[in-house]
Design an enzyme around this catalytic site. Sequence first.
Site, PDB file in Angstrom:
ATOM      1  N   ASN A 130     -28.710 -57.044 -44.840  1.00  0.00           N
ATOM      2  CA  ASN A 130     -28.011 -58.405 -44.741  1.00  0.00           C
ATOM      3  C   ASN A 130     -29.437 -59.185 -44.210  1.00  0.00           C
ATOM      4  O   ASN A 130     -29.529 -59.069 -42.865  1.00  0.00           O
ATOM      5  CB  ASN A 130     -26.677 -58.639 -43.867  1.00  0.00           C
ATOM      6  CG  ASN A 130     -26.397 -59.736 -43.347  1.00  0.00           C
ATOM      7  OD1 ASN A 130     -26.961 -61.019 -43.802  1.00  0.00           O
ATOM      8  ND2 ASN A 130     -25.573 -59.903 -42.318  1.00  0.00           N
ATOM      9  N   LYS A 163     -29.324 -62.360 -43.369  1.00  0.00           N
ATOM     10  CA  LYS A 163     -28.865 -63.453 -42.365  1.00  0.00           C
ATOM     11  C   LYS A 163     -29.717 -64.861 -42.872  1.00  0.00           C
ATOM     12  O   LYS A 163     -29.853 -65.055 -43.722  1.00  0.00           O
ATOM     13  CB  LYS A 163     -28.901 -63.107 -40.908  1.00  0.00           C
ATOM     14  CG  LYS A 163     -28.259 -61.551 -40.711  1.00  0.00           C
ATOM     15  CD  LYS A 163     -28.050 -61.198 -39.319  1.00  0.00           C
ATOM     16  CE  LYS A 163     -27.475 -59.891 -39.274  1.00  0.00           C
ATOM     17  NZ  LYS A 163     -27.173 -59.771 -37.674  1.00  0.00           N
ATOM     18  N   HIS A 174     -18.356 -61.175 -41.152  1.00  0.00           N
ATOM     19  CA  HIS A 174     -19.292 -60.762 -40.493  1.00  0.00           C
ATOM     20  C   HIS A 174     -19.015 -61.296 -39.012  1.00  0.00           C
ATOM     21  O   HIS A 174     -18.934 -62.701 -38.829  1.00  0.00           O
ATOM     22  CB  HIS A 174     -20.882 -61.249 -40.760  1.00  0.00           C
ATOM     23  CG  HIS A 174     -21.992 -60.584 -40.084  1.00  0.00           C
ATOM     24  ND1 HIS A 174     -22.297 -61.178 -39.052  1.00  0.00           N
ATOM     25  CD2 HIS A 174     -22.560 -59.500 -40.367  1.00  0.00           C
ATOM     26  CE1 HIS A 174     -23.228 -60.240 -38.460  1.00  0.00           C
ATOM     27  NE2 HIS A 174     -23.300 -59.411 -39.279  1.00  0.00           N
ATOM     28  N   GLU A 221     -21.048 -62.746 -36.975  1.00  0.00           N
ATOM     29  CA  GLU A 221     -21.323 -63.953 -36.475  1.00  0.00           C
ATOM     30  C   GLU A 221     -20.880 -65.181 -37.198  1.00  0.00           C
ATOM     31  O   GLU A 221     -20.763 -66.096 -36.660  1.00  0.00           O
ATOM     32  CB  GLU A 221     -23.054 -63.819 -37.016  1.00  0.00           C
ATOM     33  CG  GLU A 221     -23.885 -62.989 -36.028  1.00  0.00           C
ATOM     34  CD  GLU A 221     -25.096 -62.229 -37.068  1.00  0.00           C
ATOM     35  OE1 GLU A 221     -25.325 -62.543 -38.078  1.00  0.00           O
ATOM     36  OE2 GLU A 221     -25.638 -61.247 -36.182  1.00  0.00           O
ATOM     37  N   GLU A 223     -18.978 -52.886 -37.587  1.00  0.00           N
ATOM     38  CA  GLU A 223     -20.220 -53.212 -36.722  1.00  0.00           C
ATOM     39  C   GLU A 223     -19.500 -53.674 -35.480  1.00  0.00           C
ATOM     40  O   GLU A 223     -19.126 -54.747 -35.082  1.00  0.00           O
ATOM     41  CB  GLU A 223     -20.677 -54.411 -37.541  1.00  0.00           C
ATOM     42  CG  GLU A 223     -21.316 -54.465 -39.034  1.00  0.00           C
ATOM     43  CD  GLU A 223     -22.233 -55.241 -39.291  1.00  0.00           C
ATOM     44  OE1 GLU A 223     -23.384 -54.895 -39.513  1.00  0.00           O
ATOM     45  OE2 GLU A 223     -22.026 -56.381 -39.531  1.00  0.00           O
ATOM     46  N   GLY A 267     -28.298 -56.102 -33.560  1.00  0.00           N
ATOM     47  CA  GLY A 267     -29.473 -56.704 -33.111  1.00  0.00           C
ATOM     48  C   GLY A 267     -30.044 -56.380 -31.585  1.00  0.00           C
ATOM     49  O   GLY A 267     -30.872 -57.161 -31.117  1.00  0.00           O
ATOM     50  N   SER A 304     -27.848 -52.272 -35.462  1.00  0.00           N
ATOM     51  CA  SER A 304     -29.143 -51.645 -35.119  1.00  0.00           C
ATOM     52  C   SER A 304     -29.396 -50.262 -35.578  1.00  0.00           C
ATOM     53  O   SER A 304     -30.098 -49.333 -34.971  1.00  0.00           O
ATOM     54  CB  SER A 304     -29.306 -51.236 -33.469  1.00  0.00           C
ATOM     55  OG  SER A 304     -29.125 -52.690 -32.719  1.00  0.00           O
TER      56      SER A 304
END
Length: 251
Positions: free
Chosen positions: A14, A16, A98, A100, A168, A174, A213
């Site tokens: 991904n 992003k 996701h 985010e 996730e 991240g 990660s």
Amino acid sequence: MNTENEPRALVAGNWKMNGLSHNVAEARALTEGLDEAGCDCMLCPPAPLLPLFATALEGSPVALGGQDCHPEASGAHTGDISAEMLADVGCEAVIVGHSERRADHGESDEVVYAKAQAANRAALTAIICIGETQDQRDAGETLAVITRQLDGSVPEGVGGDDTVIAYEPVWAIGTGRTPMPYEIAEVHGVIRGWLVERLGEEGESIRILYGGSVKPSNARELMAIKHVNGALVGGASLKAQDFLGIIAAYK
Ligand code: PGA
């Protein structure tokens, strides 16, 4: 590595909101030597790069995916992209829900459910993301949160051909931090149990990815955990060498 009764693994990258047209060379580098990959591979670049990636990945074993879609097929929704549009430019899948997008755009489970249905309507595989925040984990709510997100985000009657679940943990994305293997095993076991209870035998065929990660140095250990059927990779998918290093966990 998982073998018996577990679906073939998928490693999806991904990108992003990263990458410009000159980065397509990186995507091409990614396809090198992948004919022998022991897993399915996919890249999900930002929408403007999709047609360029479609050309770059042509003839390679790397599938193309989108990062989000609108629930509707077309209409007055400025800035949005439909699943049909993604399919039209060569996507085989789309990420929905996701964390985010759940955080930045206030996407609820209900919205994610509708987006997953839209993906399937357009013959795309929906990669449905779920995961707890640090506060929720600290409060011992992880399994309740995961179950609630599954209840709310996964459409009825789906199967291994049209749906992938990505676990996730929000706090692992991240950050360079990952849960302990036994913690991932616990969550993936609960997800598999939920899928089988809800969908019967078909629930066995749905891939459950781990994301957060993942990098070449931890991929082998993470991918060996029971009911982990691949990875959703953010940062490490931007560099061909790192992404290929993760895929090599399935050699
Ligand atoms: P990361 O992101 O690999 O950079 O932690 C994972 C993701 O958000 O899918």
